[in-house]
Scaffold this motif. Structure first.
Motif, PDB file in Angstrom:
ATOM      1  N   THR A 408       0.830  -1.206   0.000  1.00 56.34           N
ATOM      2  CA  THR A 408       0.000   0.000   0.000  1.00 56.34           C
ATOM      3  C   THR A 408       0.864   1.255   0.000  1.00 56.34           C
ATOM      4  OG1 THR A 408      -1.673  -1.200   1.253  1.00 56.34           O
ATOM      5  CG2 THR A 408      -1.881   1.187   1.194  1.00 56.34           C
ATOM      6  N   VAL A 409       1.885   1.262   0.853  1.00 52.12           N
ATOM      7  CA  VAL A 409       2.768   2.425   0.925  1.00 52.12           C
ATOM      8  C   VAL A 409       3.507   2.614  -0.404  1.00 52.12           C
ATOM      9  CG1 VAL A 409       4.844   3.347   2.014  1.00 52.12           C
ATOM     10  CG2 VAL A 409       3.027   2.375   3.423  1.00 52.12           C
ATOM     11  N   LEU A 410       3.991   1.516  -0.993  1.00 54.53           N
ATOM     12  CA  LEU A 410       4.690   1.623  -2.277  1.00 54.53           C
ATOM     13  C   LEU A 410       3.749   2.160  -3.358  1.00 54.53           C
ATOM     14  CD1 LEU A 410       6.805  -1.667  -2.315  1.00 54.53           C
ATOM     15  CD2 LEU A 410       7.590   0.668  -1.920  1.00 54.53           C
ATOM     16  N   LEU A 411       2.516   1.644  -3.379  1.00 49.10           N
ATOM     17  CA  LEU A 411       1.553   2.132  -4.366  1.00 49.10           C
ATOM     18  C   LEU A 411       1.241   3.601  -4.123  1.00 49.10           C
ATOM     19  CD1 LEU A 411      -0.941  -0.883  -4.625  1.00 49.10           C
ATOM     20  CD2 LEU A 411       0.743  -0.157  -6.313  1.00 49.10           C
ATOM     21  N   ASP A 417      -4.175   7.311  -4.822  1.00 55.00           N
ATOM     22  CA  ASP A 417      -4.839   7.784  -3.613  1.00 55.00           C
ATOM     23  C   ASP A 417      -4.999   6.637  -2.625  1.00 55.00           C
ATOM     24  OD1 ASP A 417      -7.928   6.796  -3.670  1.00 55.00           O
ATOM     25  OD2 ASP A 417      -7.143   7.086  -5.689  1.00 55.00           O
ATOM     26  N   ALA A 418      -5.306   6.983  -1.368  1.00 54.76           N
ATOM     27  CA  ALA A 418      -5.303   5.998  -0.287  1.00 54.76           C
ATOM     28  C   ALA A 418      -6.240   4.826  -0.564  1.00 54.76           C
ATOM     29  CB  ALA A 418      -5.667   6.674   1.038  1.00 54.76           C
ATOM     30  N   THR A 419      -7.456   5.102  -1.035  1.00 57.85           N
ATOM     31  CA  THR A 419      -8.425   4.030  -1.282  1.00 57.85           C
ATOM     32  C   THR A 419      -7.931   3.091  -2.379  1.00 57.85           C
ATOM     33  OG1 THR A 419     -10.212   5.552  -0.719  1.00 57.85           O
ATOM     34  CG2 THR A 419     -10.821   3.554  -1.896  1.00 57.85           C
ATOM     35  N   THR A 420      -7.443   3.661  -3.482  1.00 50.07           N
ATOM     36  CA  THR A 420      -6.945   2.835  -4.581  1.00 50.07           C
ATOM     37  C   THR A 420      -5.715   2.041  -4.143  1.00 50.07           C
ATOM     38  OG1 THR A 420      -7.741   4.523  -6.103  1.00 50.07           O
ATOM     39  CG2 THR A 420      -6.239   2.885  -6.999  1.00 50.07           C
TER      40      THR A 420
ATOM     41  N   GLY B 326      -0.305  15.483  -0.396  1.00 49.66           N
ATOM     42  CA  GLY B 326      -0.418  14.534  -1.500  1.00 49.66           C
ATOM     43  C   GLY B 326      -0.914  13.186  -1.008  1.00 49.66           C
ATOM     44  N   ASN B 327      -1.093  12.259  -1.939  1.00 51.80           N
ATOM     45  CA  ASN B 327      -1.615  10.936  -1.595  1.00 51.80           C
ATOM     46  C   ASN B 327      -0.635  10.124  -0.768  1.00 51.80           C
ATOM     47  OD1 ASN B 327      -4.094  11.126  -2.889  1.00 51.80           O
ATOM     48  ND2 ASN B 327      -3.211  10.574  -4.865  1.00 51.80           N
ATOM     49  N   PHE B 328       0.646  10.213  -1.136  1.00 50.18           N
ATOM     50  CA  PHE B 328       1.635   9.355  -0.512  1.00 50.18           C
ATOM     51  C   PHE B 328       1.752   9.583   0.997  1.00 50.18           C
ATOM     52  CE2 PHE B 328       6.323   8.711   0.349  1.00 50.18           C
ATOM     53  CZ  PHE B 328       6.190   7.368   0.626  1.00 50.18           C
ATOM     54  N   PRO B 329       1.909  10.852   1.456  1.00 45.67           N
ATOM     55  CA  PRO B 329       1.997  11.068   2.901  1.00 45.67           C
ATOM     56  C   PRO B 329       0.772  10.538   3.655  1.00 45.67           C
ATOM     57  CG  PRO B 329       2.715  13.029   1.746  1.00 45.67           C
ATOM     58  CD  PRO B 329       2.143  12.108   0.708  1.00 45.67           C
ATOM     59  N   VAL B 330      -0.411  10.644   3.055  1.00 43.73           N
ATOM     60  CA  VAL B 330      -1.616  10.159   3.728  1.00 43.73           C
ATOM     61  C   VAL B 330      -1.486   8.661   4.027  1.00 43.73           C
ATOM     62  CG1 VAL B 330      -4.083   9.743   3.470  1.00 43.73           C
ATOM     63  CG2 VAL B 330      -3.104  11.899   2.689  1.00 43.73           C
ATOM     64  N   VAL B 331      -1.148   7.896   2.982  1.00 49.46           N
ATOM     65  CA  VAL B 331      -0.993   6.452   3.146  1.00 49.46           C
ATOM     66  C   VAL B 331       0.108   6.145   4.158  1.00 49.46           C
ATOM     67  CG1 VAL B 331      -0.371   4.326   1.960  1.00 49.46           C
ATOM     68  CG2 VAL B 331      -1.810   6.005   0.810  1.00 49.46           C
ATOM     69  N   LEU B 332       1.231   6.874   4.019  1.00 43.74           N
ATOM     70  CA  LEU B 332       2.374   6.599   4.885  1.00 43.74           C
ATOM     71  C   LEU B 332       2.040   6.888   6.350  1.00 43.74           C
ATOM     72  CD1 LEU B 332       5.240   5.606   4.580  1.00 43.74           C
ATOM     73  CD2 LEU B 332       6.017   7.963   4.468  1.00 43.74           C
ATOM     74  N   PHE B 333       1.394   8.019   6.613  1.00 41.59           N
ATOM     75  CA  PHE B 333       1.078   8.369   8.001  1.00 41.59           C
ATOM     76  C   PHE B 333       0.127   7.352   8.626  1.00 41.59           C
ATOM     77  CE2 PHE B 333       2.784  12.699   7.259  1.00 41.59           C
ATOM     78  CZ  PHE B 333       3.578  12.764   8.370  1.00 41.59           C
TER      79      PHE B 333
END
Ligand SMILES: [K+]
Ligand SMILES: [K+]
Lengths: 482, 482
Positions: A408-411, A417-420, B326-333
């Motif tokens: 998930t983090v790599l994607l 976006d988070a959901t995708t 951005g999308n990445f920080p959201v997922v990472l956090f």
């Protein structure tokens, strides 16, 4: 390092065989007269020649037995090499795919994931559609054999619990692995034929019936239409649900059934709990739709059983976009996808037996906390379970979740976006197919993702399909030093 | 069933003490002359009387020692009973909260979660703001004592690995649990004072400096402003990062430091890996912002270290809305929040030592797969680790993930969207505070959620704070039958 030639030999042979099977869609395209047959001819020649040459180059190193290391390299190597060649028709054919897309589609096929980068399926040459379905069908039977014969021996992810089972219970009838594999392949074939005839009987045209039968029994989920099963709402949804369930039961039980032993199937707690789980979720979803959305009873039940079965078995067909039902079904379907079917089937994800073992282990541990000197032993199917199996299952769970998070983090790092990112990681790692959201949800498509995301997801499908450990074990240096 | 009176006695006393501490915010409101002091007077009277009566009613059953069962009931009972009374000032005071909101806020305080249902903080009477901060501060020191003295004895979630540590390493200096607890409380107090002075030195007004110090050392995250730390961008962010890190290190190491032993702190692999993890994520986030968004270096680094530290330690302050990066920080956090700080601190979530143990166990298991007859032993801090500890840690992980999934589904069933449900479940179960999305994200608020969701989240905070098992153990019938 150990000798890789025996591995290369088998992989080469399998690539050559894969090339030979391309003559089937070729024949279909010739029969259809759509001028597309040469795509499969070229692909068949390239694959058969390459495979043959690899096998020849390795032939002088062939031994009678494979070591543990060689078996691991073989398992992953097969699922890595076959998509390389299976992708050719998508590059050369009417889809005119770039290689990254073609490889994604081939990997999605052979791992029975069913995520697709193609749209306009309805107008593709039938040979290409058949090729997609065939890939899933091959992948399905391949994984049952690997799960029943290889993984228990390799002691991967708690699968060793089925070690004695395949050989003991049915043991008197079938003493050897090759025999088991051939019995299972026959059952797999017969189930597919019955499924195709049933689909045809409830209204699917012969070509659609065949293709959907191939991808149902493989719990693969590729369809011949962009609308997936949406074209066949009504009775076909019930038929599909039945066969998706049949395809996600332990295949060794069918072998026993045919040998006149009905008890093992009837008494298998994995089967009981799997069916009960489906029943509960269908009722919850149907009740939610009737109460919250005021939907009609039969429709709520039918679409409930079709979609729950599709996601829990990891097939991934969609007949409607369940994201439109509300927030609750979206969240619920995400987690239903992380349950999975029974071990020793074409189904994937974490699987019912692991939850049974985890629950049993956790109950024992709770008891130990307030009675430290008591003796408690977790059980599975009435038999005490080894500590080694339990810790294998627990680490499998840890691996699965940590891998899911990492992917998930790599994607996310590629910009999704988070959901995708999260649902895409789950959909590929658990080999389900569709994710959530507008882009890769039940009515979406993986085409629009960036290339890096597609490579990552291809890797996720492979890792998930081989129960993680079979791939990870090769990441340690010591593995190669023997 | 066993005798619950000794448990009731302690809980009653603690409720009475909590009531007495309400005189502090009362004194502040009297000094401020804002006419709000009677709220705390009433709450203090109700709490002290109720607590006293409970203690009295149970006094004739008091024993010298608590059994394991009694200790479990006590631990959960304390964290369940205190919020019931701690909520009173929010109901009676200027916030005019309904009880569900007041209880949510009090639970969020005492579990150091820091999710808030109140807005317009800047204009609340100072007594109420101080009360919120005090709750977190009490919760923080309470949990360190529970984690160091109770949980290892109760063999919960792998905490038994610290069993000998607390008593052995520092053992010659501090032979008894009560002494440890009092030493830790002193260190906790001194750290808070230094933190408050530092905040004041870099520009926070005295009242803000005090409150933020109370909630920093508790890794709680309540602020006196709706904008949280957004009012104090710049140097205060660095100061906060330092103290959030200090608050999430093992407190027993400070005890040893004061006893002249620096080696345990310097050699603690948990500390090394924690700091290294923070460093990696700060660099990744800062690099991402500089490269992808073209942000300025110092700002990217400062906001990176502040927000990474805030989330990994479970404090949950926000200085900016990182969802805008951005999308990445959201997922990472999201995943950084599932790491957590060190055991034996005020920090929560899964925690570094569990990942160390999981990694060590998983490496051993991989080796066992291809060398089934080899002997491998997982290690922690150089010492071999017991199988029992490992399986405790693995089941903790399984529990955590399954609980997270269950809470997400339940929250989804109340109508929350997928992002709010999943991130809300994680934010409360891991006692972080803010979730993701518009509603409960870094610039949002939990006020708008439905009541059922608030009760579920209150339960999640309690379960997470007590390391899950300490609550779950009471769910088996046998527990009560002794
Ligand atoms: K699938
Ligand atoms: K917090």
């Amino acid at each position: 390092m150990f000798d890789l030639r025996p591995v290369g030999y088998v992989i080469g042979l399998l690539v050559a065989v894969l090339g030979a099977t391309m003559l089937l869609p070729m024949a279909l395209d010739i029969y259809q007269g759509n001028g597309h047959w040469d795509v499969f001819f070229q692909s068949a020649v390239i694959s058969t020649l390459s495979g043959g040459l690899i096998a020849l180059a390795c032939a002088n190193g062939v031994e009678d037995r494979l070591s543990i290391q060689q078996t691991f390299v073989l398992t992953t190597g097969v699922w890595l090499a076959l998509p390389v060649f299976a992708a050719l028709p998508f590059v050369l054919g009417a889809t005119e795919a770039r290689y990254v897309d073609a490889f994604f589609e081939a990997m999605s096929g052979l791992t029975t994931t069913g995520a697709t980068v193609f749209s306009g399926l309805d107008s593709l040459p039938q040979g290409l559609l058949l090729w997609r379905s065939m890939l899933q069908w091959f992948g399905g039977v391949g994984i049952i054999v690997v799960a029943m014969v290889f993984l228990p021996e390799l002691r991967v992810g708690g699968m060793q619990i089925f070690r004695s089972e395949a050989f003991d219970t049915g043991g008197k009838v079938l003493p050897r692995a090759v025999e088991i594999a051939s019995h299972i392949s026959w059952i797999y074939l017969v189930l597919t034929v019955i499924c195709a005839l049933s689909y045809n009987a409830v209204g699917l045209p012969p070509f659609d019936a065949l293709n959907h039968a191939l991808t149902t029994i493989a719990t693969g989920g590729f369809s011949t239409h962009d609308a997936s099963f949406g074209l066949y709402q009504g009775v076909p949804e019930y038929v599909a649900a039945v066969f998706m369930i049949l395809a996600s039961l332990p295949f060794v039980r069918y072998v026993q059934l045919l040998a006149g032993q009905a008890r093992p199937m009837l008494r298998d707690s994995q089967v009981h709990i799997y069916l009960a789980t489906i029943a509960v979720f269908v009722l919850v979803i149907a009740a939610f739709r009737v109460i919250a959305n005021g939907d009609q009873y039969e429709r709520a039940f039918r679409e409930g059983i079709f979609n729950v079965t599709s996601i829990i078995s990891g097939t991934g067909y969609s007949s409607v976009d369940y994201q439109l039902w509300g927030n609750f079904p979206v969240v619920l379907f995400f987690f239903i996808g992380l349950i999975g079917g029974c071990a020793g089937s074409t189904s994937c994800s974490i699987k019912i037996f692991r939850y049974q073992l985890l629950f049993s282990a956790i109950l024992v541990q709770i008891k130990k906390i307030y009675a430290p000197h008591g003796f408690f032993q977790p059980r599975y199917q009435g038999r005490p379970v080894d500590d080694e199996v339990l810790s294998s299952v627990m680490s499998f769970f840890v691996y699965f979740v940590v891998t899911l998070g990492t992917i998930t983090v790599l994607l996310g790092a590629t910009g999704l976006d988070a959901t995708t990112a999260l649902s895409g990681a789950a959909a590929t790692l658990a080999n389900i197919g569709p994710g959530l959201g507008d882009q890769i949800g039940p009515s979406g498509n993986f085409a629009g993702l960036n290339d890096t995301a597609k490579w990552i997801m291809s890797a996720a499908m492979l890792i998930g399909r081989l129960e993680l450990m079979a791939v990870y074990v090769m990441l340690t240096l010591q593995f190669w030093r023997v």
